[in-house]
Structure formats: structure tokens, C-alpha cells
Design an enzyme around this catalytic site. Structure first.
Site, mmCIF file in Angstrom:
data_model
loop_
_atom_site.group_PDB
_atom_site.id
_atom_site.type_symbol
_atom_site.label_atom_id
_atom_site.label_comp_id
_atom_site.label_asym_id
_atom_site.label_seq_id
_atom_site.Cartn_x
_atom_site.Cartn_y
_atom_site.Cartn_z
ATOM 1 C CD GLU A 168 8.791 -2.001 11.376
ATOM 2 O OE1 GLU A 168 8.720 -1.616 12.509
ATOM 3 O OE2 GLU A 168 7.993 -1.668 10.475
ATOM 4 C CG ASP A 196 -0.472 -0.362 2.788
ATOM 5 O OD1 ASP A 196 1.030 -0.661 2.249
ATOM 6 O OD2 ASP A 196 -0.649 0.267 3.505
HETATM 7 C C1 UGA Z 1 3.290 -0.018 8.823
HETATM 8 C C2 UGA Z 1 4.407 -0.950 8.146
HETATM 9 O O1 UGA Z 1 4.202 -0.122 7.586
HETATM 10 C C3 UGA Z 1 4.416 -2.221 8.279
HETATM 11 O O2 UGA Z 1 5.593 -2.815 7.405
HETATM 12 C C4 UGA Z 1 3.783 -3.418 9.605
HETATM 13 O O3 UGA Z 1 4.424 -4.379 9.328
HETATM 14 C C5 UGA Z 1 2.772 -2.739 10.200
HETATM 15 O O4 UGA Z 1 3.016 -0.944 10.375
HETATM 16 C C6 UGA Z 1 2.867 -3.490 11.828
HETATM 17 O O5 UGA Z 1 3.419 -2.780 12.302
HETATM 18 O O6 UGA Z 1 1.534 -4.458 11.715
HETATM 19 P P1 UGA Z 1 0.666 -0.359 8.224
HETATM 20 O O7 UGA Z 1 0.576 0.750 7.186
HETATM 21 O O8 UGA Z 1 0.563 0.064 9.246
HETATM 22 O O9 UGA Z 1 2.110 -0.364 8.403
HETATM 23 O O10 UGA Z 1 0.254 -2.024 7.962
HETATM 24 P P2 UGA Z 1 -0.845 -2.525 5.940
HETATM 25 O O11 UGA Z 1 0.030 -1.653 5.349
HETATM 26 O O12 UGA Z 1 -1.717 -3.061 6.618
HETATM 27 O O13 UGA Z 1 0.462 -4.166 6.670
HETATM 28 C C7 UGA Z 1 1.906 -4.035 6.412
HETATM 29 C C8 UGA Z 1 1.818 -5.272 5.455
HETATM 30 O O14 UGA Z 1 1.377 -6.957 5.624
HETATM 31 C C9 UGA Z 1 0.592 -4.673 3.360
HETATM 32 O O15 UGA Z 1 1.530 -5.045 3.169
HETATM 33 C C10 UGA Z 1 -0.452 -5.480 4.317
HETATM 34 O O16 UGA Z 1 -0.872 -5.964 2.603
HETATM 35 C C11 UGA Z 1 0.423 -6.846 4.605
HETATM 36 N N1 UGA Z 1 -0.686 -7.075 5.852
HETATM 37 C C12 UGA Z 1 -1.647 -7.201 6.316
HETATM 38 C C13 UGA Z 1 -0.754 -9.166 5.454
HETATM 39 O O17 UGA Z 1 -0.365 -9.796 4.779
HETATM 40 N N2 UGA Z 1 -1.870 -9.388 6.911
HETATM 41 C C14 UGA Z 1 -2.672 -8.927 7.080
HETATM 42 O O18 UGA Z 1 -3.732 -9.317 8.347
HETATM 43 C C15 UGA Z 1 -2.652 -7.676 7.486
HETATM 44 MN MN MN Z 2 0.216 -0.314 4.512
#
Ligand code: UGA
Ligand code: MN
Length: 374
Positions: A315, A232
């Protein structure tokens, strides 16, 4: 005066001069076309020096339409056509155009299953490969997010995209999207363990996916650089030139991140001063996932490196697991962290679409469309 009288007195000579000037014109036009063609080809080969920000290939888009325009332009001057012959001109223009298209053009949708965009061609194998690890999961925004990211990555040469779904099975729509891009890819799955899924509160998003990516690299990659690119975020393609020659771990700022609007290493008089991030939380590396890339070789030398299932500390945990590795070892990119080349954009969440009234819409396009979306 003397010349005109001479011409008047010799009609045969006059005709020869007119013919010669036509040929001269023709040569000049062909020369100009060749220069344009060479520029188009050369610009695709532009490779950046590791320390500078610029695009790895910058070329004006060359399309079938622009090739046809060259052919049409040459035909406009009928005197040239009469002198050389339409067939020869058409042949020259088409051959030039063909070469330009082979190097520059992204194939049309209907042909993308078999052909690859130029930047993925073997011509760029002299560059260290970039392994882009993208965690993703099924939701209404998944295909649009991956479409946007794919069409960014399609500009980056010698790239291998590891798309890893938090799912038990690959999503067909994702496979089809990947096949159309022409990007070299792996489509893997790595579901979040049930124990974390059931847990209330924040979850370790994308962790099992990223660890699967690391496992794949350990088994399949020998050199180059890897980067965790969430599906995203928004990426400037210059970022990929910046990370390409990472020796250990490189870092740069991330925009739209935390209440500070930015997360970045702080550089004072050219040296590391600390980190600037709206959520420090006692982290040794208070940075975003999108802010660093790591050398594959460096990873191989650290067989225990892994990302912890620890929400908010993924991270930090991963970078700590790269020990021996300290902030002093970081290679700062994006002009010593003065440029923003990636943003932590977040897409508005959408509710799953309403069920389709099959009795009403059977045998319409809606049946197919509804099967594509969540
Ligand atoms: C932030 C950070 O940018 C992420 O790299 C980190 O993993 C996350 O916080 C965290 O600490 O949980 P954020 O925008 O809050 O990211 O999270 P998402 O964009 O919803 O998810 C990060 C990535 O994991 C995305 O590429 C998403 O597609 C993937 N994801 C999310 C999954 O594979 N499974 C899920 O249930 C949710
Ligand atoms: Mn994100």
C-alpha cells in the site's frame, strides 16, 4: 334524511351513484398502485450526493410474487372486477409489474447468462464508472469468497469488475460465476512471479494481479475511479457511493485491521492529523489496501505508478508511487472517517477436500460436485 328519501324515490339515480362510487374506489386503488410503482421506480434512481453516506439505490425487493399479489388483491374486490372487467385489471397490474421487475429484479439463476441486473443497466451511465480490482487465487474458499463479493457488487451501479487470478489459466468455476452475476467484468490472469513464489516467509500477495489491473486501466479506462477490493473483505455497499466522486485519492477507516482493531487516518478539528494503525513500520502511508480509492485520471497523469513486490509495504509503495501526492491531498470519506464501511475479514483456511472414491460413487451427483470444489 332528505338524501335517503331522495334515493328511495329514484332507483335509477341510486344505481348510478353506486356505480360511480365503485368507479371512485377503482380509481383510488389504481392511484395507490401507481404511487407504489412510482416509489419503487424512483427509489432505484436515488443517487447520493458525494459527501453523504447513503445507498445508491434503496428499493424494497420487487418479485414476480409481489406482482402476482397486486393482481390477486385487485381481484379480491369482485365489485371492481365486475365493473371494469378482470381482463383490463389484469392487464394494468401486469404492465405495472413488468416495468417494476425490469428495473428492480435480479434475474433467476437459469436466466442470468443473458440478462443483467438493473443496476448495471445503461440508465446509470451518467455516474462516473467504478473499476474494482480484485486479486484472487485458486483455493477451497475462492468461489464462496467471490460469490459473497459478487453479490455485494451486484448492488452497485455503473461498475466494472476486474477479477484477476494469480494463475496461469482462468478457473472455469470463476468464469461461470462471473457470467451469472450480470456485472460488467474482465476475467484476467497474472501469476505471481516464480521467484517470489519460491521465497520462504511472507509473499507479495495479489501484487502481480493488481499491477495487471493498473495496466488494463491504462489501456482501457479514461475516467472514473478505481479501488483494490481483496476477495475476502466485507464491504458495505455505501462505501461505493463514498468513493464514486474521488478527485485524486480518497480514504476511510478499515475495521478488523491490525491489533488496534481499526486502521484509519486521524482527523483533528476537520484536518489531517496522522494515521492510526497497529503496524506503522516507518510507512509514509500506514494504511490497508481496502482504505483508499484513486481517480483514473490521476493514475493516467502518473504513468510510473506501480505496486512493489514488497510484502507489508504494498500500500505504502503504491501510494508513494503516486507522487506528487501527499497526505494533505487526501479526500476523507465516510463522514470524515467516523464510519466503518469495510472490514478486513479473513476466512478460516480449509484443507483441500479428500479424493472421491470413484469406484463407489461413479454415476452419482458427487462426481459433478467434486469437480466444482478444491
Ligand atoms: C493484507 C492486505 O489486506 C492485502 O491487501 C495485502 O496484499 C496483504 O495483506 C499483504 O500485504 O500481503 P491479507 O488478508 O493478509 O491482506 O492477504 P490475503 O487476503 O491472503 O491476500 C490479499 C489478496 O491477494 C486477496 O484478494 C487474495 O485472494 C490475493 N492473493 C493472495 C493472491 O492473489 N495470491 C496469493 O498467493 C495470495
Ligand atoms: Mn485478506
Amino acid at each position: 334524511m332528505c338524501t335517503s328519501r331522495h334515493l328511495e324515490s329514484s332507483p335509477a339515480m341510486g344505481k348510478t351513484i353506486v356505480q360511480m362510487s365503485r368507479k371512485l374506489w377503482l380509481l383510488m386503488i389504481i392511484g395507490a398502485c401507481l404511487i407504489v410503482a412510482q416509489y419503487q421506480l424512483a427509489s432505484v434512481w436515488l443517487v447520493t450526493a458525494p459527501s453523504t453516506i447513503s445507498y445508491e439505490h434503496q428499493s424494497a425487493p420487487v418479485t414476480s410474487a409481489s406482482v402476482q399479489a397486486i393482481v390477486n388483491k385487485l381481484q379480491l374486490d369482485t365489485s371492481i372486477v365486475n365493473t371494469v372487467g378482470e381482463k383490463v385489471l389484469r392487464e394494468i397490474a401486469l404492465q405495472m409489474g413488468q416495468q417494476m421487475l425490469e428495473v428492480c429484479e435480479v434475474p433467476p439463476l437459469s436466466h442470468r447468462h443473458s440478462s443483467k441486473p438493473s443496476v448495471q443497466s445503461n440508465a446509470f451511465q451518467f455516474l462516473p464508472p467504478l473499476y474494482i480490482i480484485t486479486p484472487t487465487y485458486r483455493r477451497p474458499e475462492q468461489v464462496p469468497e467471490l460469490t459473497r463479493l459478487a453479490q455485494t457488487l451486484m448492488h452497485v451501479p455503473n461498475l466494472h469488475w476486474l477479477v484477476i487470478e494469480d494463475a496461469h489459466n482462468q478457473t472455469t468455476q470463476v468464469t461461470e460465476l462471473l457470467q451469472r452475476t450480470g456485472i460488467r467484468f474482465e476475467h484476467l490472469v497474472a501469476p505471481m512471479p516464480e521467484s517470489y513464489k519460491k521465497k520462504k516467509g511472507s509473499k507479495p500477495r495479489g501484487v502481480s494481479n493488481r499491477n495487471k489491473g493498473l495496466q488494463w486501466l491504462r489501456a482501457n479506462a479514461t475516467d472514473g475511479v478505481f479501488y483494490f477490493a481483496d476477495d475476502d473483505n466485507t464491504y458495505d455497499i455505501a462505501l461505493f457511493s463514498e468513493m464514486r466522486f474521488t478527485r485524486k485519492v480518497s480514504m476511510w477507516p478499515v475495521g478488523l485491521c491490525t491489533k488496534f482493531g481499526i486502521s484509519t487516518p486521524v482527523i483533528h478539528n476537520g484536518t489531517f492529523f496522522g494515521f492510526y494503525d497497529g503496524w506503522m513500520a516507518g510507512r509514509k502511508f500506514p494504511v490497508d489496501m481496502a482504505s483508499f480509492a484513486v481517480s483514473v485520471q490521476f493514475l493516467h497523469e502518473r504513468p510510473d505508478a506501480i505496486m512493489p513486490f514488497k510484502p507489508g509495504f504494498e500500500e505504502d509503495g503504491f501510494l508513494r508511487s503516486l507522487s506528487p501526492f501527499d497526505p494533505k491531498d487526501i479526500e476523507f470519506k465516510a463522514e470524515n472517517c467516523t464510519k466503518i464501511l469495510v472490514w478486513h475479514t479473513q476466512t478460516k483456511k480449509n484443507e483441500p477436500a479428500a479424493k472421491l472414491d470413484i469406484a463407489k460413487y461413479n454415476n452419482t451427483n458427487l462426481v459433478k460436485l467434486r469437480s466444482l470444489i478444491v
